[in-house]
Write a protein that holds these residues in place. Structure first.
Motif, PDB file in Angstrom:
ATOM      1  N   GLU A 116      59.863   4.516  38.069  1.00 42.82           N
ATOM      2  CA  GLU A 116      58.865   3.689  37.391  1.00 42.82           C
ATOM      3  C   GLU A 116      57.925   4.619  36.642  1.00 42.82           C
ATOM      4  OE1 GLU A 116      55.266   0.560  38.537  1.00 42.82           O
ATOM      5  OE2 GLU A 116      56.612   1.316  40.079  1.00 42.82           O
ATOM      6  N   ILE A 117      57.403   4.154  35.523  1.00 38.60           N
ATOM      7  CA  ILE A 117      56.481   4.964  34.729  1.00 38.60           C
ATOM      8  C   ILE A 117      55.197   4.185  34.506  1.00 38.60           C
ATOM      9  CG2 ILE A 117      56.112   6.090  32.497  1.00 38.60           C
ATOM     10  CD1 ILE A 117      59.122   6.591  32.398  1.00 38.60           C
ATOM     11  N   ALA A 135      50.312  14.906  33.949  1.00 32.98           N
ATOM     12  CA  ALA A 135      51.254  13.902  34.443  1.00 32.98           C
ATOM     13  C   ALA A 135      51.881  14.438  35.714  1.00 32.98           C
ATOM     14  CB  ALA A 135      52.327  13.600  33.400  1.00 32.98           C
ATOM     15  N   TYR A 136      52.427  13.538  36.541  1.00 27.08           N
ATOM     16  CA  TYR A 136      53.064  13.993  37.774  1.00 27.08           C
ATOM     17  C   TYR A 136      54.135  13.015  38.226  1.00 27.08           C
ATOM     18  CZ  TYR A 136      49.533  10.808  39.796  1.00 27.08           C
ATOM     19  OH  TYR A 136      48.738   9.724  40.089  1.00 27.08           O
ATOM     20  N   TYR A 137      55.106  13.559  38.957  1.00 21.39           N
ATOM     21  CA  TYR A 137      56.228  12.791  39.493  1.00 21.39           C
ATOM     22  C   TYR A 137      56.129  12.764  41.008  1.00 21.39           C
ATOM     23  CZ  TYR A 137      60.977  11.850  41.134  1.00 21.39           C
ATOM     24  OH  TYR A 137      62.075  11.341  41.790  1.00 21.39           O
ATOM     25  N   GLU A 138      56.217  11.578  41.604  1.00 18.21           N
ATOM     26  CA  GLU A 138      56.207  11.407  43.052  1.00 18.21           C
ATOM     27  C   GLU A 138      57.589  10.934  43.490  1.00 18.21           C
ATOM     28  OE1 GLU A 138      52.208   9.606  44.501  1.00 18.21           O
ATOM     29  OE2 GLU A 138      52.550   8.851  42.460  1.00 18.21           O
ATOM     30  N   SER A 139      58.305  11.804  44.174  1.00 18.88           N
ATOM     31  CA  SER A 139      59.677  11.475  44.544  1.00 18.88           C
ATOM     32  C   SER A 139      59.747  10.348  45.565  1.00 18.88           C
ATOM     33  CB  SER A 139      60.380  12.714  45.100  1.00 18.88           C
ATOM     34  OG  SER A 139      59.730  13.176  46.269  1.00 18.88           O
ATOM     35  N   ASP A 140      58.795  10.296  46.498  1.00 16.85           N
ATOM     36  CA  ASP A 140      58.858   9.276  47.542  1.00 16.85           C
ATOM     37  C   ASP A 140      58.567   7.888  46.997  1.00 16.85           C
ATOM     38  OD1 ASP A 140      56.238  10.187  47.099  1.00 16.85           O
ATOM     39  OD2 ASP A 140      55.564   9.470  49.056  1.00 16.85           O
ATOM     40  N   ARG A 141      57.895   7.809  45.867  1.00 15.77           N
ATOM     41  CA  ARG A 141      57.593   6.513  45.238  1.00 15.77           C
ATOM     42  C   ARG A 141      58.444   6.252  44.006  1.00 15.77           C
ATOM     43  NH1 ARG A 141      51.395   6.069  44.045  1.00 15.77           N
ATOM     44  NH2 ARG A 141      52.002   3.885  43.750  1.00 15.77           N
ATOM     45  N   GLY A 142      59.209   7.248  43.576  1.00 15.94           N
ATOM     46  CA  GLY A 142      59.989   7.096  42.358  1.00 15.94           C
ATOM     47  C   GLY A 142      59.100   6.764  41.168  1.00 15.94           C
ATOM     48  N   LEU A 143      58.034   7.540  41.006  1.00 17.83           N
ATOM     49  CA  LEU A 143      56.988   7.181  40.048  1.00 17.83           C
ATOM     50  C   LEU A 143      56.566   8.379  39.219  1.00 17.83           C
ATOM     51  CD1 LEU A 143      54.970   4.928  39.128  1.00 17.83           C
ATOM     52  CD2 LEU A 143      53.410   5.803  40.892  1.00 17.83           C
ATOM     53  N   ILE A 144      56.518   8.184  37.912  1.00 17.50           N
ATOM     54  CA  ILE A 144      55.930   9.156  36.985  1.00 17.50           C
ATOM     55  C   ILE A 144      54.625   8.566  36.468  1.00 17.50           C
ATOM     56  CG2 ILE A 144      56.173  10.307  34.746  1.00 17.50           C
ATOM     57  CD1 ILE A 144      59.231  10.246  35.223  1.00 17.50           C
ATOM     58  N   HIS A 173      60.085  16.533  30.856  1.00 16.43           N
ATOM     59  CA  HIS A 173      59.894  17.474  31.964  1.00 16.43           C
ATOM     60  C   HIS A 173      59.712  16.718  33.279  1.00 16.43           C
ATOM     61  CE1 HIS A 173      58.526  21.399  33.690  1.00 16.43           C
ATOM     62  NE2 HIS A 173      57.973  20.564  34.559  1.00 16.43           N
ATOM     63  N   GLU A 174      58.892  15.671  33.263  1.00 16.01           N
ATOM     64  CA  GLU A 174      58.685  14.897  34.490  1.00 16.01           C
ATOM     65  C   GLU A 174      59.974  14.178  34.903  1.00 16.01           C
ATOM     66  OE1 GLU A 174      56.228  15.251  36.448  1.00 16.01           O
ATOM     67  OE2 GLU A 174      55.234  16.563  35.017  1.00 16.01           O
ATOM     68  N   TYR A 175      60.704  13.656  33.912  1.00 16.02           N
ATOM     69  CA  TYR A 175      61.975  13.005  34.242  1.00 16.02           C
ATOM     70  C   TYR A 175      62.957  14.022  34.815  1.00 16.02           C
ATOM     71  CZ  TYR A 175      65.626   9.490  34.020  1.00 16.02           C
ATOM     72  OH  TYR A 175      66.607   8.588  34.360  1.00 16.02           O
ATOM     73  N   ALA A 176      62.876  15.256  34.374  1.00 13.85           N
ATOM     74  CA  ALA A 176      63.741  16.309  34.909  1.00 13.85           C
ATOM     75  C   ALA A 176      63.538  16.481  36.405  1.00 13.85           C
ATOM     76  CB  ALA A 176      63.477  17.621  34.179  1.00 13.85           C
ATOM     77  N   HIS A 177      62.305  16.346  36.876  1.00  9.79           N
ATOM     78  CA  HIS A 177      62.078  16.432  38.321  1.00  9.79           C
ATOM     79  C   HIS A 177      62.778  15.278  39.041  1.00  9.79           C
ATOM     80  CE1 HIS A 177      59.538  19.893  38.191  1.00  9.79           C
ATOM     81  NE2 HIS A 177      58.609  19.314  37.458  1.00  9.79           N
ATOM     82  N   HIS A 178      62.866  14.123  38.383  1.00  5.61           N
ATOM     83  CA  HIS A 178      63.616  13.008  38.963  1.00  5.61           C
ATOM     84  C   HIS A 178      65.106  13.348  39.017  1.00  5.61           C
ATOM     85  CE1 HIS A 178      64.844   8.948  39.923  1.00  5.61           C
ATOM     86  NE2 HIS A 178      65.629   8.929  38.854  1.00  5.61           N
ATOM     87  N   VAL A 179      65.629  13.993  37.987  1.00  9.35           N
ATOM     88  CA  VAL A 179      67.033  14.432  38.004  1.00  9.35           C
ATOM     89  C   VAL A 179      67.245  15.436  39.140  1.00  9.35           C
ATOM     90  CG1 VAL A 179      68.826  15.671  36.710  1.00  9.35           C
ATOM     91  CG2 VAL A 179      67.366  13.997  35.538  1.00  9.35           C
TER      92      VAL A 179
END
Length: 281
Positions: A116-117, A135-144, A173-179
């Motif tokens: 989710e963004i 900006a930041y990515y939270e893996s446990d929430r699936g959130l950028i 870059h943030e989506y890359a952390h999701h990858v």
């Protein structure tokens, strides 16, 4: 505030949130090609461990997958002073990145939940006048999450004609952390940092993780922008034209990995974990 050299925030070992920060430090010798110096963006704060898995981050099957084919991405015009415009831009960028990376995930037999963004008007409690998160990515929430007050402050020093490419790279870059999370790479990186025997080893792993995300931002630019355009040069000018960073690599290496993602035939062009030490310093 953004004139001079910048340094990344200190390394945190207990999280899986990847974020983008600006941090001011003692001036150092500048390696600049001109443009806004945003050298200290990708912070290493990582919260909440992801699901465990057996992953070889040096010889991962991801690296054998061909680079995804470009997709049509009709990004809306970004009016940086409008919350609604920023939210529309960020979400459409996310939709395009989902479409771009879907064949790669499919090749690996993965069907991850899409992130989710969102945007926020609230600065973080950890922000200060010397360091703040874009900006930041939270893996446990699936959130950028994009932090609007901070991107607007940075955006004041970026020409209007460059804004869309710069902020698309931020989203990439943030989506890359999701990858990285979906493929298990982020989990192993976290474990390696936590078990590092020295600060130097911890920083080496962190740089490899962040430089891989920068490389994957190049994949996003390659797949979503005009191949005849100057997006790569624009992003390197504003994000990778400044000083060197212990946590995110030298200016030259950040530019090198962004270009590697933009030009390589396979995702193996982003295998920072098998790179020589000199390419991740």
């Amino acid at each position: 505030m953004l004139v001079g050299a910048f340094s990344a925030a200190s390394v945190a070992l207990v999280s899986l949130v990847a974020s983008v920060v600006i941090a001011v430090n003692t001036p150092q010798e500048e390696v600049s090609t001109g443009g806004t110096d945003l050298t200290s963006f990708y912070d290493s704060t990582l919260h909440a461990q992801p699901n465990p898995g057996q992953v070889d981050i040096v010889d991962h099957p991801l690296y054998d997958v061909p680079m995804p084919e470009p997709v049509d991405c009709g990004l809306p015009e970004l009016r940086t002073d409008s919350d609604d415009s920023w939210e529309a831009f960020a979400n459409e960028a996310g939709t395009c990145l989902n479409e771009l990376w879907a064949p790669v995930m499919g090749e690996l037999g993965l069907d991850p939940e899409l992130p989710e963004i969102t945007v926020t008007d609230e600065s973080l409690e950890t922000d200060s006048e010397d360091s703040f998160t874009l900006a930041y990515y939270e893996s446990d929430r699936g959130l950028i999450t994009v932090v609007l007050p901070n991107v607007r402050q940075v955006g004041e020093q970026i020409p209007d004609t460059h804004q869309a490419d710069v902020w698309l790279a931020l989203m990439g870059h943030e989506y890359a952390h999701h990858v990285q999370y979906a493929t298990g790479i982020l989990s192993i990186s976290h474990d390696l940092r936590r078990s590092a025997g020295s600060e130097a080893d911890e920083l080496d792993t962190l740089r490899r993780t962040e430089l891989q995300a920068e490389c994957m931002a190049g994949v996003g630019l390659r797949g979503l922008t005009d191949p005849e355009g100057d997006a790569l040069d624009v992003v390197n000018l504003h994000f990778n034209g400044g000083g060197d960073l212990d946590t995110h690599g030298s200016a030259a290496n950040r530019a090198y990995w962004l270009e590697s993602g933009y030009t390589s035939p396979t995702v193996g062009g982003c295998n920072t974990y098998d790179a020589s030490a000199g390419d991740v310093t």
